[in-house]
Design a protein around this motif. Structure first.
Motif, PDB file in Angstrom:
ATOM      1  N   GLY A  22      15.782  18.478  20.162  1.00 26.87           N
ATOM      2  CA  GLY A  22      15.632  19.697  19.760  1.00 26.87           C
ATOM      3  C   GLY A  22      14.605  19.812  18.820  1.00 26.87           C
ATOM      4  O   GLY A  22      14.477  20.716  18.212  1.00 26.87           O
ATOM      5  N   ALA A  23      13.850  18.836  18.472  1.00 26.04           N
ATOM      6  CA  ALA A  23      12.607  18.756  17.535  1.00 26.04           C
ATOM      7  C   ALA A  23      11.306  19.491  18.051  1.00 26.04           C
ATOM      8  O   ALA A  23      10.888  18.985  19.325  1.00 26.04           O
ATOM      9  N   GLU A  51       9.665  11.248  22.596  1.00 25.63           N
ATOM     10  CA  GLU A  51      10.470  11.906  23.636  1.00 25.63           C
ATOM     11  C   GLU A  51      11.909  12.233  23.024  1.00 25.63           C
ATOM     12  O   GLU A  51      12.527  13.253  23.301  1.00 25.63           O
ATOM     13  N   PRO A  99      10.734  20.489  26.292  1.00 23.48           N
ATOM     14  CA  PRO A  99      11.938  19.721  26.166  1.00 23.48           C
ATOM     15  C   PRO A  99      12.900  20.076  25.126  1.00 23.48           C
ATOM     16  O   PRO A  99      14.223  20.014  25.220  1.00 23.48           O
ATOM     17  N   HIS A 100      12.370  20.733  23.923  1.00 26.22           N
ATOM     18  CA  HIS A 100      13.227  20.638  22.893  1.00 26.22           C
ATOM     19  C   HIS A 100      14.130  22.172  23.069  1.00 26.22           C
ATOM     20  O   HIS A 100      15.010  22.389  22.286  1.00 26.22           O
ATOM     21  N   PHE A 147       9.744  16.202  29.978  1.00 26.84           N
ATOM     22  CA  PHE A 147       8.716  15.363  29.588  1.00 26.84           C
ATOM     23  C   PHE A 147       7.674  15.503  30.194  1.00 26.84           C
ATOM     24  O   PHE A 147       6.503  15.238  29.894  1.00 26.84           O
ATOM     25  N   GLU A 151      12.298  15.218  20.712  1.00 30.30           N
ATOM     26  CA  GLU A 151      11.944  16.413  21.393  1.00 30.30           C
ATOM     27  C   GLU A 151      13.295  16.789  22.262  1.00 30.30           C
ATOM     28  O   GLU A 151      13.589  17.955  22.262  1.00 30.30           O
ATOM     29  N   ASP A 152      13.750  15.773  22.827  1.00 30.38           N
ATOM     30  CA  ASP A 152      14.981  16.092  23.765  1.00 30.38           C
ATOM     31  C   ASP A 152      15.995  16.633  22.639  1.00 30.38           C
ATOM     32  O   ASP A 152      16.967  17.157  23.237  1.00 30.38           O
ATOM     33  N   VAL A 207      19.722  20.233  27.915  1.00 28.24           N
ATOM     34  CA  VAL A 207      20.003  18.893  28.247  1.00 28.24           C
ATOM     35  C   VAL A 207      19.573  17.738  27.205  1.00 28.24           C
ATOM     36  O   VAL A 207      18.818  17.892  26.385  1.00 28.24           O
ATOM     37  N   ASN A 208      20.421  16.736  27.217  1.00 28.60           N
ATOM     38  CA  ASN A 208      19.998  15.548  26.378  1.00 28.60           C
ATOM     39  C   ASN A 208      20.042  14.398  27.368  1.00 28.60           C
ATOM     40  O   ASN A 208      20.660  14.314  28.329  1.00 28.60           O
TER      41      ASN A 208
END
Lengths: 463, 265
Positions: free
Chosen positions: B169-170, B163, A76-77, A56, B166-167, A81-82
Motif C-alpha cells: 500500500g505504499a 514491489e 499495485p498499492h 507489477f 507497493e504491494d 490484494v497482497n
C-alpha cells in the motif's frame, strides 16, 4: 448489478515483451474463497500472470477484474490484494514487528489495533515472541512465515503467493504446505498460488490451472487433472505416466503396443489416432501368467519407499513404467494387465506438421526461413503462399545446427514408450514436431532436415 | 632447496613485499607523526604542540573553517549526487555503465590539472575566485566519489523490496522514504567517507581557487612543515588523523556487511 461469486476475472489477457509472447489470450475466473494454483514449468508465464494480478506489470491487451472492478489502471498499492514473494522480500531495515506492521501503518490504522493485529498474525504463523528480532537473523522458513504474516495482516481479499516454498528444504516445505492449507480455511480469503511443483499443487488446491508456453492447458480439480489429463503435456507434467500412441478403433476399444484394449472412453470416432495415458500405479504386474494382457522383461527395479518403481521392456520395443508394492528382479519375465477404467484416451493435438510456406519452384518451397526441396508440385504459381505438411518421422535432426537446412532448439520432450516426441522451435518461431528414437536433451540446438518426398505442398484456398 | 620451494609456494610469502612496503611507507611515517607530535623542540615528551594549537587562534579558526567547508562540500555532494545516482540506477544497465564511465573519466586527469582548468574557467567567465570557487572546485572534484557508492547500492537493491512496499500500500513517494532511502544509507555513508575525509585535508584546490586568500587546515599543515616546524606540523596532522579516525568509526558502525556493499573499491 448482481455481484458474481468470482473475485478475480481475467479475460483474454495477452502479455508480450519485445522478444516474446509470455501470455497468450489467457482467460480465468477465480471463485471467492477458493485455493487456486497456477502450475507449470519455469517460463510458462505463471509468475507473469500473478504479477499482472498484483499490478507489477500491465497486460498488453485484455482485462483483469478484481471484485468486479477493472484493475487496468489501478496501481499495485491500491489493489485489494497482497503478495507473498518467492525470496520473501522482507525489509532488512525493519524488525519483524515493523515489517508486519508496514501495511497497517501506511493505512494509518490505530496504534493499539496494529499491535493486536500484528500479534494475531504472528500467532497465526507460529512466530509469537519473534517481534523484535532482526529479520536477517531468521532462517528461511521463519522469514517466509513473517512474509506471510506481513501479507495476511492487511486482510486482503486475495492473497497471491509466488512459489513461496520454493526456497525451503523438503521437510519444511511439507510442514508449511499443511499450515498454508489450514490458514486458508481459517482466514476464508482467496489464495492464488503459483508453483512448478505438481505435488504441491495437487495437495493444496481446490482448483489447479496447468499452464505451458503462455497458454492455459487445463483447469480442474486436482483429481480431474490427475485422472483425466486433457493432453499429453498435462499427463506428462502431472505425476508419472506412460504416454503411448494409439488408435481408437471404436467406442470402448483402443489399440496400442500392437494390442487391443478395452477402455471406457467414447466419442472419438472410429480408427482415429489418439494418445493414451496409463499411470504407473495402474499397471498390474504378475508373474508370467496366462491371464496377462501383455508380457515383458523387467529391466530395472528401484525401491522408492512405499513402492517399487520398475521399467519393463516389451518384445515390441516399448518401455512401460510400473509402480507396485511387490518387487521383481531385473530379468524376470512378467505379465501385465490394465483395467479398462485406467486407460485414459486423449485426442491428439496434431498428427502431422503443418507450416505456412512460399513456393519457390516446382520442387522447392521456402519454409522455416530456408529453402527445402519438396515433392513435385503442380498447378500452383511460383511465389504463392502454400500450406506445407510433413510427418513426425520424416524429419531428421543433426547434432551440428549447420548440418541441417534449417535449425532450431528442442523445447519439449515427451517419451512415448518406444520413441520420443520432440517439439523443436525454429529461429523463425515455428514449432515443428518430430518422432525419433534418438535421445536429445532439452534446449539442444539442432539442425533440421526433411525428406524431400515427404514434404507435401497444397495451395491455400482463399476463404 | 626443498625448504626454499616450500617458502616460495606459501601464499603468505607472496604478501611479504607489500607488507614491507606498507611498513616502510605507511606505518613508519604514521608512527613518526605520533612521535613528533608528542615531542618538544628539544626532543622530550610534551603536550606543548597541542597547547599551542588550542591557544593559537589562527590555527584553531582554520581548523573549524576547514571542517565547515568539508561539511558544506559533502552536503552539496549528497544533494547533487543522490538524485544523479537514483536516475542512473533506473537506467538500463548498459546505458548506465556508459554514463558512470563519463562521470569517472575526469578522475583520471590529475587533480591539479583539473583545478587549474577550473581556475581558467572562472577567469574566462570573469567570476571571482574565493570561497564560492573553492566550494565549486571541491564539489566538482569529489562528486563522483559520492555518486558511485550510492549508485552501486541502489542498483544492487532487490527490486522485490520495492514491489513488496507497493504491494503493502505504499505510494511511490512512501516507497522511497520508507524503503529505498533507508536501504541506500550504506551508499551515502560510503560516499561521505570518500568525500568528507579528503576534503578536510586538501590544500592544492584551496590555494589555486582562492589565490591563496583562504587557508584550509591542509594548507596550515603544509606551511608549518615547509617552514621546518616539524613537531607542530606533526601535531596538526595528528589532530586531523584523529578526526578522520572518528569519522570512520562513526560511519563504519552503521552495519558491518552493508558498509561493504557501497564501497567504491
Amino acid at each position: 448489478m448482481v455481484k458474481s461469486n468470482h473475485i478475480i476475472e481475467i479475460s483474454n489477457v495477452t502479455k508480450s515483451f519485445p522478444d516474446k509472447v509470455v501470455l497468450d489470450d489467457v482467460s480465468l475466473s477465480v471463485k471467492q474463497g477458493e485455493f487456486l494454483t497456477i502450475l507449470g514449468p519455469s517460463g510458462c508465464g505463471k509468475t507473469t500472470l500473478l504479477r499482472l494480478i498484483a499490478g507489477f506489470n500491465s497486460a498488453s491487451s485484455g482485462k483483469i477484474l478484481i471484485d468486479g472492478k477493472d484493475m487496468t489502471s489501478v496501481p499495485p498499492h491500491e489493489r485489494p490484494v497482497n503478495t507473498v514473494f518467492q525470496r520473501y522480500a522482507l525489509f532488512p531495515n525493519y524488525n519483524v514487528y515493523d515489517n508486519i506492521a508496514f501495511g497497517l501503518k501506511l493505512k494509518k490504522v490505530d496504534k493499539k489495533e496494529i499491535e493486536q493485529r500484528v500479534k494475531r498474525a504472528l500467532k497465526m504463523v507460529g512466530m509469537t515472541d519473534y517481534e523484535h528480532r532482526d529479520v536477517q537473523s531468521l532462517s528461511g522458513g521463519q522469514q517466509q512465515r513473517v512474509a506471510i504474516a506481513r501479507a495476511i495482516v492487511n486482510r486482503p481479499q486475495v492473497l497471491l503467493l509466488d512459489e513461496p516454498l520454493a526456497a525451503l528444504d523438503l521437510k519444511m516445505r511439507k510442514d508449511m504446505q499443511m499450515e498454508l492449507k489450514e490458514m486458508h480455511s481459517s482466514l476464508g480469503i482467496t489464495f492464488v498460488y503459483v508453483t512448478h511443483d505438481q505435488e504441491e499443487a495437487l495437495t493444496l488446491s481446490d482448483t489447479v490451472v496447468v499452464m505451458n508456453e503462455g497458454v492455459i492447458q487445463q483447469i480442474g480439480s486436482p483429481t480431474d487433472i490427475y485422472n483425466e489429463p486433457c493432453n499429453a503435456f498435462v499427463a506428462d507434467f502431472i505425476g508419472e505416466s506412460n504416454i503411448l500412441n494409439a488408435t481408437m478403433i471404436r467406442d470402448g476399444l483402443v489399440e496400442f503396443m500392437g494390442k487391443e484394449f478395452e477402455c471406457v472412453d467414447t466419442g472419438f470416432g472410429e480408427n482415429v489416432p489418439v494418445d493414451v495415458v496409463v499411470r504407473p500405479e495402474d499397471v498390474y504386474i504378475i508373474r508370467n501368467a496366462e491371464a496377462a494382457m501383455f508380457h515383458g522383461t523387467v529391466r530395472s527395479c528401484i525401491f522408492k519407499g512405499v513402492h517399487y518403481e520398475m521399467f519393463v521392456d516389451t518384445p515390441d520395443g516399448y518401455e512401460i513404467q510400473i509402480q507396485d508394492y511387490n518387487s521383481f528382479e531385473p530379468g524376470t519375465e512378467v505379465g501385465m494387465m490394465i483395467k479398462p477404467a485406467d486407460i485414459h484416451v486423449m485426442r491428439k493435438e496434431r498428427t502431422e506438421n503443418h507450416v505456412e510456406g512460399k513456393l519457390v519452384d516446382a520442387t522447392h518451397v521456402e519454409i522455416l526461413g530456408e529453402e527445402f526441396e519438396c515433392a513435385a508440385v503442380e498447378g500452383i504459381e511460383n511465389g504463392a503462399t502454400v500450406d506445407v505438411s510433413f510427418g513426425f518421422s520424416d524429419v531428421e535432426l543433426t547434432d551440428d545446427p549447420d548440418d541441417g537446412i534449417s535449425w532450431g532448439t528442442i523445447r519439449f520432450i515427451l517419451y512415448k514408450g518406444d520413441r520420443y516426441h520432440l517439439t523443436v522451435r525454429t529461429d523463425e518461431g515455428d514449432d515443428i514436431f518430430i518422432d525419433t528414437h534418438d535421445v536429445w536433451e532439452d534446449l539442444d540446438e539442432v539442425g533440421i532436415k526433411i525428406r524431400p518426398e515427404a514434404i507435401k505442398v497444397t495451395a491455400i484456398t482463399k476463404a | 632447496m626443498g625448504k626454499l620451494v616450500k617458502f616460495f609456494s606459501r601464499r603468505r610469502t607472496w604478501s611479504l613485499p607489500y607488507v614491507l612496503f606498507l611498513a616502510v611507507f605507511v606505518v613508519a611515517p604514521l608512527l613518526l607523526i605520533m612521535v613528533y607530535a608528542f615531542q618538544a623542540e628539544d626532543g622530550g615528551f610534551s603536550l606543548e604542540n597541542f597547547e599551542k594549537f588550542i591557544h593559537q587562534r589562527e590555527a584553531m579558526n582554520t581548523f573549524i573553517y576547514s571542517i565547515g567547508i568539508a561539511l558544506i562540500t559533502t552536503l552539496i555532494c549528497i544533494l547533487l549526487g543522490y538524485p544523479a545516482a537514483y536516475i542512473l540506477s533506473k537506467m538500463r544497465t548498459s546505458t548506465a555503465r556508459v554514463v558512470v564511465m563519463l562521470f569517472i573519466l575526469p578522475m583520471w586527469i590529475n587533480v591539479l590539472v583539473r583545478t587549474l582548468a577550473t581556475v581558467a574557467l572562472f577567469d574566462f567567465l570573469t567570476l571571482p575566485l574565493g570561497e564560492g570557487a573553492l566550494i565549486f572546485g571541491m564539489v566538482y572534484n569529489f562528486l563522483p566519489f559520492m555518486i558511485y557508492p550510492i549508485y552501486n547500492v541502489l542498483q544492487k537493491m532487490d527490486h522485490s523490496l520495492i514491489e513488496a512496499a507497493e504491494d503493502l500500500g505504499a505510494t511511490p513517494r512512501q516507497v522511497f522514504t520508507k524503503v529505498v532511502f533507508p536501504l541506500s544509507m550504506p551508499g551515502i555513508v560510503s560516499g561521505i567517507m570518500m568525500v568528507f575525509m579528503p576534503t578536510i585535508s586538501t590544500f592544492a584546490i584551496a590555494e589555486l581557487l582562492t589565490m591563496n586568500n583562504i587557508k584550509l587546515f591542509g594548507t596550515t599543515i603544509q606551511e608549518n612543515i615547509n617552514n621546518g616546524m616539524w613537531h607542530y606540523g606533526a601535531a596538526l596532522s595528528f589532530i586531523m588523523l584523529v578526526i578522520i579516525g572518528l569519522t570512520t568509526l562513526f560511519t563504519g558502525s552503521d552495519d558491518e556487511n552493508s558498509a561493504n556493499d557501497g564501497g567504491l573499491l
